[in-house]
Design an enzyme around this catalytic site. Structure first.
Site, mmCIF file in Angstrom:
data_model
loop_
_atom_site.group_PDB
_atom_site.id
_atom_site.type_symbol
_atom_site.label_atom_id
_atom_site.label_comp_id
_atom_site.label_asym_id
_atom_site.label_seq_id
_atom_site.Cartn_x
_atom_site.Cartn_y
_atom_site.Cartn_z
ATOM 1 C CG PHE A 296 4.696 -4.281 76.389
ATOM 2 C CD1 PHE A 296 5.921 -4.243 75.723
ATOM 3 C CD2 PHE A 296 4.280 -5.487 76.936
ATOM 4 C CE1 PHE A 296 6.707 -5.386 75.595
ATOM 5 C CE2 PHE A 296 5.067 -6.626 76.824
ATOM 6 C CZ PHE A 296 6.290 -6.571 76.157
ATOM 7 C CG ASP B 167 9.477 -2.572 69.741
ATOM 8 O OD1 ASP B 167 8.903 -1.496 69.547
ATOM 9 O OD2 ASP B 167 10.036 -2.849 70.814
ATOM 10 C CD GLU C 168 9.617 -11.372 65.228
ATOM 11 O OE1 GLU C 168 8.737 -11.867 65.969
ATOM 12 O OE2 GLU C 168 10.668 -10.902 65.677
ATOM 13 C CG ASP C 169 6.084 -11.732 68.341
ATOM 14 O OD1 ASP C 169 7.037 -11.196 67.730
ATOM 15 O OD2 ASP C 169 6.170 -12.033 69.554
ATOM 16 N NE ARG D 22 5.635 -16.843 75.247
ATOM 17 C CZ ARG D 22 6.445 -15.990 74.630
ATOM 18 N NH1 ARG D 22 6.018 -15.331 73.574
ATOM 19 N NH2 ARG D 22 7.673 -15.779 75.068
#
Ligand code: IMP
Ligand code: MG
Length: 178
Positions: free
Chosen positions: A151, A102, A98-99, A164
């Site tokens: 963020f 959260d 996963e990036d 990205r």
């Protein structure tokens, strides 16, 4: 630095160094095994490309596409599978890539989804972890960086599908998304 960013959280060099260390750790832990890396698109695409090249083990790769976010910066809670696994994972050693972890909604859903398909093992590797924002009961086995509640974009991570391609990870200025 771009003017829509507040700071650079991790430079290209810092990212490469950390990803190489994660790769070395995974290499040690999976000696004699052939893990299946399952990337969660789209955010994982750059991290996973670097990570598998840092892992000196025989392995295979697959991808899933899930949507949980809409275009905002907070999770909607619901997870939808847009592209499923393309192979049977029974008996396999799965490493979910996963990036960012959260709320944990996405990974807790994906983990139980995969557990139901009886793999030999499941571990999670996430580039970024925001532990302060966790609402679901899920932890990653390998974490690139722990970050506070901000963020971040770049190195695969997006805001409204953009940013990205930044080679580093930056903190987006709150005025961009508020
Ligand atoms: P969770 O289900 O709330 O854990 O959200 C995980 C997903 O939310 C990640 O895979 C990202 O796509 C997205 N996300 C959460 N925080 C960020 C961020 O800071 N930048 C970019 N995407 C994020
Ligand atoms: Mg994502």
């Amino acid at each position: 630095m771009r003017e829509d960013l507040e700071t650079i959280f991790a430079s290209e060099e810092k990212l490469q160094e950390r990803v190489r260390a994660l790769g070395a750790q995974i290499t040690r832990d999976y000696q004699g095994k052939t893990p299946l890396f399952v990337g969660v698109l789209k955010g994982c695409f750059i991290f996973m490309a670097d990570l598998v090249r840092a892992c000196d083990v025989m392995c295979t790769v697959d991808f899933m596409v899930v949507s949980s976010y809409g275009d905002g910066t907070t999770s909607t809670g619901a997870v939808k599978i847009v592209k499923d696994l393309s192979e049977n994972i029974e008996g396999k050693d799965i490493i979910i890539v996963e990036d960012i972890l959260d709320s944990g909604n996405t990974l807790s859903y994906l983990k139980s989804y995969m557990e139901a398909r009886k793999p030999a093992s499941i571990r999670i590797v996430t580039l970024m972890d925001k532990p302060d924002r966790r609402t679901a009961d899920v932890t990653a086995d390998y974490v690139g960086f722990e970050i506070p509640d901000a963020f971040v974009v770049g190195y695969g991570l997006d805001y409204q599908q953009k940013y990205r391609n930044l080679p580093y990870i930056g903190v987006l200025k709150p005025e961009i998304y508020s």
